[in-house]
Scaffold this motif. Sequence first.
Motif, PDB file in Angstrom:
ATOM      1  N   SER A 164       1.070  -1.095  -0.146  1.00 50.02           N
ATOM      2  CA  SER A 164       0.154   0.009  -0.001  1.00 50.02           C
ATOM      3  C   SER A 164       0.891   1.212  -0.106  1.00 50.02           C
ATOM      4  O   SER A 164       2.024   1.227   0.404  1.00 50.02           O
ATOM      5  CB  SER A 164      -1.073  -0.072   1.192  1.00 50.02           C
ATOM      6  N   ASP A 165       0.462   2.409  -0.397  1.00 49.69           N
ATOM      7  CA  ASP A 165       0.912   3.740  -0.327  1.00 49.69           C
ATOM      8  C   ASP A 165       0.374   4.763   0.834  1.00 49.69           C
ATOM      9  O   ASP A 165      -0.699   4.318   1.317  1.00 49.69           O
ATOM     10  CB  ASP A 165       0.647   4.316  -1.924  1.00 49.69           C
ATOM     11  N   LYS A 188     -10.493  -5.358 -13.001  1.00 45.67           N
ATOM     12  CA  LYS A 188     -11.800  -5.753 -12.485  1.00 45.67           C
ATOM     13  C   LYS A 188     -12.159  -4.974 -11.082  1.00 45.67           C
ATOM     14  O   LYS A 188     -11.270  -4.787 -10.441  1.00 45.67           O
ATOM     15  CB  LYS A 188     -11.987  -7.179 -12.478  1.00 45.67           C
ATOM     16  N   SER A 189     -13.492  -4.378 -11.160  1.00 42.90           N
ATOM     17  CA  SER A 189     -13.703  -3.513  -9.611  1.00 42.90           C
ATOM     18  C   SER A 189     -13.467  -4.188  -8.520  1.00 42.90           C
ATOM     19  O   SER A 189     -13.029  -3.540  -7.674  1.00 42.90           O
ATOM     20  CB  SER A 189     -15.072  -3.259  -9.861  1.00 42.90           C
ATOM     21  N   TYR A 190     -13.512  -5.540  -8.552  1.00 41.99           N
ATOM     22  CA  TYR A 190     -13.169  -6.220  -7.134  1.00 41.99           C
ATOM     23  C   TYR A 190     -11.686  -6.334  -6.822  1.00 41.99           C
ATOM     24  O   TYR A 190     -11.439  -6.781  -5.779  1.00 41.99           O
ATOM     25  CB  TYR A 190     -14.005  -7.720  -7.004  1.00 41.99           C
ATOM     26  N   TYR A 191     -10.945  -5.958  -7.791  1.00 44.54           N
ATOM     27  CA  TYR A 191      -9.601  -5.709  -7.408  1.00 44.54           C
ATOM     28  C   TYR A 191      -9.151  -4.491  -6.372  1.00 44.54           C
ATOM     29  O   TYR A 191      -8.160  -4.448  -5.635  1.00 44.54           O
ATOM     30  CB  TYR A 191      -8.641  -5.530  -8.679  1.00 44.54           C
ATOM     31  N   ASP A 192     -10.210  -3.760  -6.358  1.00 45.09           N
ATOM     32  CA  ASP A 192     -10.094  -2.174  -5.709  1.00 45.09           C
ATOM     33  C   ASP A 192      -8.858  -1.541  -6.209  1.00 45.09           C
ATOM     34  O   ASP A 192      -8.704  -1.399  -7.501  1.00 45.09           O
ATOM     35  CB  ASP A 192      -9.862  -2.736  -4.161  1.00 45.09           C
ATOM     36  N   GLU A 212      -4.803  -0.169  -1.371  1.00 45.28           N
ATOM     37  CA  GLU A 212      -4.513  -1.541  -1.494  1.00 45.28           C
ATOM     38  C   GLU A 212      -5.434  -2.189  -2.558  1.00 45.28           C
ATOM     39  O   GLU A 212      -6.561  -2.102  -2.525  1.00 45.28           O
ATOM     40  CB  GLU A 212      -4.312  -2.312  -0.368  1.00 45.28           C
ATOM     41  N   ILE A 213      -4.703  -3.346  -3.171  1.00 41.44           N
ATOM     42  CA  ILE A 213      -5.335  -4.184  -3.886  1.00 41.44           C
ATOM     43  C   ILE A 213      -6.010  -5.480  -3.110  1.00 41.44           C
ATOM     44  O   ILE A 213      -5.207  -5.906  -2.301  1.00 41.44           O
ATOM     45  CB  ILE A 213      -4.465  -4.780  -5.105  1.00 41.44           C
TER      46      ILE A 213
END
Length: 105
Positions: A16-17, A42-46, A83-84
């Motif tokens: 994460s950043d 995909k949107s669910y990857y965030d 974060e992903i």
Amino acid sequence: IKIDNIFITGQLHGLSDLFHRDNRSTNNYGPSVYLFMNDNWKSYYDGSLCFLLDEESKELYHEENIENKIVVFPPGIYHRSCEISGYGLFENALNTILQFHLIYE
């Protein structure tokens, strides 16, 4: 206007950043320009681009990660890549952003 700095960031799940501001080599700063380069995201990857709109109230704004989307914003605003998700881990999703930091001559 000219490019002061250009680079590509890559982010995987678990990385994460921190909220930050984009720096420039001069006080004659122009906007930051980010290009999402993620095929079939995909949107669910965030992995959205998050802006801190108000430091006191902690109000946030999320710009969703969409292929070939361009986001232009002032470099002095706090922002970060979120974060992903774990789904991105299972599918080996890499969040790639081409960043242009511009200045005025």
